[in-house]
Design a protein around this motif. Structure first.
Motif, PDB file in Angstrom:
ATOM      1  N   GLY A  24       0.888  -1.008  -0.062  1.00  0.00           N
ATOM      2  CA  GLY A  24       0.085   0.054  -0.036  1.00  0.00           C
ATOM      3  C   GLY A  24       0.688   1.139   0.085  1.00  0.00           C
ATOM      4  O   GLY A  24       0.557   2.250   0.540  1.00  0.00           O
ATOM      5  N   THR A  25       2.019   1.168  -0.679  1.00  0.00           N
ATOM      6  CA  THR A  25       2.818   2.345  -0.775  1.00  0.00           C
ATOM      7  C   THR A  25       3.117   2.659  -2.280  1.00  0.00           C
ATOM      8  O   THR A  25       2.588   1.820  -3.070  1.00  0.00           O
ATOM      9  CB  THR A  25       4.119   2.163  -0.176  1.00  0.00           C
ATOM     10  N   SER A  26       3.643   3.951  -2.306  1.00  0.00           N
ATOM     11  CA  SER A  26       3.852   4.168  -3.904  1.00  0.00           C
ATOM     12  C   SER A  26       5.001   3.506  -3.999  1.00  0.00           C
ATOM     13  O   SER A  26       6.072   2.989  -3.287  1.00  0.00           O
ATOM     14  CB  SER A  26       4.218   5.781  -3.902  1.00  0.00           C
ATOM     15  N   PRO A  27       5.188   3.201  -5.645  1.00  0.00           N
ATOM     16  CA  PRO A  27       6.154   2.055  -6.008  1.00  0.00           C
ATOM     17  C   PRO A  27       7.638   2.664  -6.081  1.00  0.00           C
ATOM     18  O   PRO A  27       8.398   1.896  -6.448  1.00  0.00           O
ATOM     19  CB  PRO A  27       5.719   1.601  -7.196  1.00  0.00           C
ATOM     20  N   ARG A  82      -9.012  -2.632  -5.732  1.00  0.00           N
ATOM     21  CA  ARG A  82      -9.192  -3.787  -5.025  1.00  0.00           C
ATOM     22  C   ARG A  82      -9.299  -3.696  -3.543  1.00  0.00           C
ATOM     23  O   ARG A  82     -10.019  -4.129  -2.956  1.00  0.00           O
ATOM     24  CB  ARG A  82      -7.755  -4.531  -5.033  1.00  0.00           C
ATOM     25  N   TYR A  83      -8.420  -2.532  -2.982  1.00  0.00           N
ATOM     26  CA  TYR A  83      -9.022  -2.142  -1.607  1.00  0.00           C
ATOM     27  C   TYR A  83     -10.146  -1.563  -1.186  1.00  0.00           C
ATOM     28  O   TYR A  83     -10.774  -1.784  -0.474  1.00  0.00           O
ATOM     29  CB  TYR A  83      -7.615  -0.975  -1.095  1.00  0.00           C
ATOM     30  N   TRP A  84     -10.690  -0.747  -2.256  1.00  0.00           N
ATOM     31  CA  TRP A  84     -12.021  -0.310  -2.176  1.00  0.00           C
ATOM     32  C   TRP A  84     -13.151  -1.456  -2.159  1.00  0.00           C
ATOM     33  O   TRP A  84     -14.024  -1.070  -1.432  1.00  0.00           O
ATOM     34  CB  TRP A  84     -12.359   0.705  -3.342  1.00  0.00           C
ATOM     35  N   GLN A  85     -12.749  -2.245  -2.850  1.00  0.00           N
ATOM     36  CA  GLN A  85     -13.932  -3.245  -3.047  1.00  0.00           C
ATOM     37  C   GLN A  85     -13.786  -4.396  -1.879  1.00  0.00           C
ATOM     38  O   GLN A  85     -14.623  -5.034  -1.480  1.00  0.00           O
ATOM     39  CB  GLN A  85     -13.479  -4.428  -4.232  1.00  0.00           C
ATOM     40  N   GLN A 112      -4.587  -0.543   9.256  1.00  0.00           N
ATOM     41  CA  GLN A 112      -3.349  -0.530   8.181  1.00  0.00           C
ATOM     42  C   GLN A 112      -3.873  -0.647   6.788  1.00  0.00           C
ATOM     43  O   GLN A 112      -3.462   0.080   5.888  1.00  0.00           O
ATOM     44  CB  GLN A 112      -2.864  -1.862   8.523  1.00  0.00           C
ATOM     45  N   HIS A 113      -4.953  -1.503   6.564  1.00  0.00           N
ATOM     46  CA  HIS A 113      -5.558  -1.379   5.075  1.00  0.00           C
ATOM     47  C   HIS A 113      -5.972  -0.023   4.794  1.00  0.00           C
ATOM     48  O   HIS A 113      -5.765   0.238   3.748  1.00  0.00           O
ATOM     49  CB  HIS A 113      -6.531  -2.477   4.703  1.00  0.00           C
ATOM     50  N   GLN A 114      -6.688   0.500   5.583  1.00  0.00           N
ATOM     51  CA  GLN A 114      -7.118   1.803   5.174  1.00  0.00           C
ATOM     52  C   GLN A 114      -6.143   2.861   4.881  1.00  0.00           C
ATOM     53  O   GLN A 114      -6.025   3.719   3.743  1.00  0.00           O
ATOM     54  CB  GLN A 114      -8.069   2.657   6.210  1.00  0.00           C
ATOM     55  N   ALA A 115      -4.966   2.876   5.442  1.00  0.00           N
ATOM     56  CA  ALA A 115      -3.776   3.827   5.531  1.00  0.00           C
ATOM     57  C   ALA A 115      -3.165   3.490   4.126  1.00  0.00           C
ATOM     58  O   ALA A 115      -2.769   4.138   3.425  1.00  0.00           O
ATOM     59  CB  ALA A 115      -3.069   3.524   6.711  1.00  0.00           C
ATOM     60  N   GLN A 116      -3.143   2.057   3.807  1.00  0.00           N
ATOM     61  CA  GLN A 116      -2.591   1.791   2.391  1.00  0.00           C
ATOM     62  C   GLN A 116      -3.313   2.108   1.475  1.00  0.00           C
ATOM     63  O   GLN A 116      -2.799   2.548   0.276  1.00  0.00           O
ATOM     64  CB  GLN A 116      -2.350   0.353   2.564  1.00  0.00           C
ATOM     65  N   LEU A 117      -4.890   2.132   1.452  1.00  0.00           N
ATOM     66  CA  LEU A 117      -5.551   2.534   0.395  1.00  0.00           C
ATOM     67  C   LEU A 117      -5.517   4.296   0.332  1.00  0.00           C
ATOM     68  O   LEU A 117      -5.128   4.476  -1.016  1.00  0.00           O
ATOM     69  CB  LEU A 117      -6.986   2.656   0.741  1.00  0.00           C
ATOM     70  N   VAL A 118      -5.424   5.019   1.247  1.00  0.00           N
ATOM     71  CA  VAL A 118      -5.090   6.290   1.132  1.00  0.00           C
ATOM     72  C   VAL A 118      -3.648   6.511   0.406  1.00  0.00           C
ATOM     73  O   VAL A 118      -3.550   7.291  -0.539  1.00  0.00           O
ATOM     74  CB  VAL A 118      -5.002   7.030   2.524  1.00  0.00           C
ATOM     75  N   SER A 119      -2.692   5.729   0.692  1.00  0.00           N
ATOM     76  CA  SER A 119      -1.210   5.891   0.032  1.00  0.00           C
ATOM     77  C   SER A 119      -1.395   5.609  -1.294  1.00  0.00           C
ATOM     78  O   SER A 119      -0.820   6.326  -2.148  1.00  0.00           O
ATOM     79  CB  SER A 119      -0.281   4.942   0.917  1.00  0.00           C
ATOM     80  N   LEU A 120      -2.171   4.652  -1.589  1.00  0.00           N
ATOM     81  CA  LEU A 120      -2.097   4.208  -3.001  1.00  0.00           C
ATOM     82  C   LEU A 120      -2.975   5.156  -4.057  1.00  0.00           C
ATOM     83  O   LEU A 120      -2.650   5.356  -4.968  1.00  0.00           O
ATOM     84  CB  LEU A 120      -2.770   2.870  -3.213  1.00  0.00           C
ATOM     85  N   ILE A 121      -3.880   5.913  -3.241  1.00  0.00           N
ATOM     86  CA  ILE A 121      -4.529   6.889  -3.921  1.00  0.00           C
ATOM     87  C   ILE A 121      -3.549   7.878  -4.516  1.00  0.00           C
ATOM     88  O   ILE A 121      -3.852   8.607  -5.489  1.00  0.00           O
ATOM     89  CB  ILE A 121      -5.640   7.534  -3.244  1.00  0.00           C
ATOM     90  N   PHE A 122      -2.401   8.243  -3.926  1.00  0.00           N
ATOM     91  CA  PHE A 122      -1.671   9.166  -4.471  1.00  0.00           C
ATOM     92  C   PHE A 122      -0.657   8.458  -5.376  1.00  0.00           C
ATOM     93  O   PHE A 122       0.296   9.158  -5.998  1.00  0.00           O
ATOM     94  CB  PHE A 122      -0.635   9.699  -3.178  1.00  0.00           C
ATOM     95  N   PHE A 172      -1.664  -7.096  -8.853  1.00  0.00           N
ATOM     96  CA  PHE A 172      -1.592  -8.503  -8.543  1.00  0.00           C
ATOM     97  C   PHE A 172      -1.011  -8.360  -6.827  1.00  0.00           C
ATOM     98  O   PHE A 172      -1.473  -8.998  -5.968  1.00  0.00           O
ATOM     99  CB  PHE A 172      -0.455  -9.108  -9.103  1.00  0.00           C
ATOM    100  N   GLY A 173      -0.420  -7.266  -6.594  1.00  0.00           N
ATOM    101  CA  GLY A 173       0.149  -6.902  -5.037  1.00  0.00           C
ATOM    102  C   GLY A 173      -1.224  -6.527  -4.423  1.00  0.00           C
ATOM    103  O   GLY A 173      -1.374  -7.172  -3.056  1.00  0.00           O
ATOM    104  N   ALA A 174      -2.011  -5.936  -4.592  1.00  0.00           N
ATOM    105  CA  ALA A 174      -3.201  -5.350  -3.910  1.00  0.00           C
ATOM    106  C   ALA A 174      -4.221  -6.613  -3.712  1.00  0.00           C
ATOM    107  O   ALA A 174      -4.731  -6.858  -2.768  1.00  0.00           O
ATOM    108  CB  ALA A 174      -4.043  -4.479  -4.732  1.00  0.00           C
ATOM    109  N   ARG A 175      -4.142  -7.638  -4.482  1.00  0.00           N
ATOM    110  CA  ARG A 175      -4.957  -8.803  -4.695  1.00  0.00           C
ATOM    111  C   ARG A 175      -4.300  -9.654  -3.324  1.00  0.00           C
ATOM    112  O   ARG A 175      -5.014 -10.156  -2.531  1.00  0.00           O
ATOM    113  CB  ARG A 175      -4.757  -9.850  -5.769  1.00  0.00           C
ATOM    114  N   MET A 176      -2.939  -9.756  -3.123  1.00  0.00           N
ATOM    115  CA  MET A 176      -2.283 -10.522  -2.278  1.00  0.00           C
ATOM    116  C   MET A 176      -2.395  -9.762  -0.950  1.00  0.00           C
ATOM    117  O   MET A 176      -2.839 -10.493   0.155  1.00  0.00           O
ATOM    118  CB  MET A 176      -0.929 -10.608  -2.633  1.00  0.00           C
ATOM    119  N   ALA A 177      -2.638  -8.407  -0.713  1.00  0.00           N
ATOM    120  CA  ALA A 177      -2.690  -7.827   0.634  1.00  0.00           C
ATOM    121  C   ALA A 177      -4.217  -8.044   0.931  1.00  0.00           C
ATOM    122  O   ALA A 177      -4.088  -7.871   2.453  1.00  0.00           O
ATOM    123  CB  ALA A 177      -2.619  -6.348   0.302  1.00  0.00           C
ATOM    124  N   ASN A 178      -5.154  -7.847   0.523  1.00  0.00           N
ATOM    125  CA  ASN A 178      -6.388  -7.922   0.890  1.00  0.00           C
ATOM    126  C   ASN A 178      -6.798  -9.554   1.357  1.00  0.00           C
ATOM    127  O   ASN A 178      -7.742  -9.829   1.916  1.00  0.00           O
ATOM    128  CB  ASN A 178      -7.532  -7.634  -0.400  1.00  0.00           C
TER     129      ASN A 178
END
Length: 260
Positions: free
Chosen positions: A25-28, A66-69, A178-188, A226-232
């Motif tokens: 859930g971080t920028s790459p 993926r995080y939103w779903q 944690q999952h919500q924080a990662q969603l916010v990060s990914l939005i950026f 693919f990474g987001a699928r794993m995280a959820n």
């Protein structure tokens, strides 16, 4: 290196950066900088410019979905205040990076990562076993602005996108789940807040050739999903331990580069 080889190497860099981005859930940017050095043979400044420019397209969109779903949400005020801070910090970081040597950037990178590791290790969950804030929408605007400023400066100065600072700042600093924080990060990784710092690197020619950048962008699209699928599919404690391990490896590698 031929254009085909640059394209394929770029895809490899993008895939690694995308998988870590979606899972953590971080920028790459962290993975992009390191693997641009490893696979593309880029110097530190060029690796950072390549990372920032490749992150301008909304490559994290699939990960956000993926995080939103999975039921995670990102309150609009959080995004607004973090974004304002990000823009301010990003421009300052980009100009500052152009004035220092590769070694200074590398050691700054190491110090930054070690500080994030300390925050993750020292973080404590609530006694009831959850790490939720009382009212998840009600966070102080100044704290969000400061998180955005730190993320923006780290993005511009180290070319890493700033997602680590957002995730750790929200999760460890403000006790956001944690999952919500990662969603916010990914939005950026979708909102192009790193354009000011990317433009500074581009204007100075600090970037890889376009075949490599195209390959990185393509790899990011696939890898992030693919990474987001794993995280959820895993718990927040697993995500936290994985993030500590990844950031530790990044710090060790950059220490090696700074000493060599």
């Amino acid at each position: 290196m031929s254009a085909i080889h640059e394209l394929l190497a770029g895809v490899g860099v993008g895939l690694v950066g995308g998988v870590t981005s979606g899972f953590m859930g971080t920028s790459p940017g962290g993975g992009l900088v390191i693997f641009s050095v490893l696979l593309l043979g880029a110097g530190q400044h060029v690796a950072q410019g390549t990372s920032l420019i490749a992150q301008v397209p909304p490559t994290g969109l699939a990960g956000v979905r993926r995080y939103w779903q999975s039921g995670n949400r990102s309150p609009l005020p959080w995004i607004v205040w973090i974004a304002i801070g990000f823009l301010v910090g990003g421009a300052g970081g980009g100009y500052a990076a152009a004035t220092v040597s590769d070694a200074v950037l590398q050691w700054t990178y190491v110090v930054y990562l070690v500080a994030l590791i300390a925050l993750l290790i020292l973080r404590r969950d609530r006694k009831d076993g959850s790490d939720r804030t009382g009212d998840r929408d009600d966070l102080p605007w100044l704290a969000l602005f400061l998180i955005g400023s730190l993320a923006g400066f780290s993005s511009g100065f180290m070319g890493i996108g700033g997602g680590l600072a957002i995730t750790v700042g929200l999760a460890a600093g403000l006790r956001v789940p944690q999952h919500q924080a990662q969603l916010v990060s990914l939005i950026f990784s979708v909102i192009p807040t790193n354009i000011p710092s990317a433009w500074i690197y581009w204007s100075k020619g600090l970037m890889a050739d376009w075949p490599a950048i195209i390959g990185i962008v393509a790899g990011l699209w696939i890898g992030t999903d693919f990474g987001a699928r794993m995280a959820n599919g895993v718990s927040r404690s697993v995500l936290r331990r994985a993030m500590i391990a990844l950031v530790s490896l990044m710090a060790l590698y950059m220490s090696f580069k700074a000493l060599s």
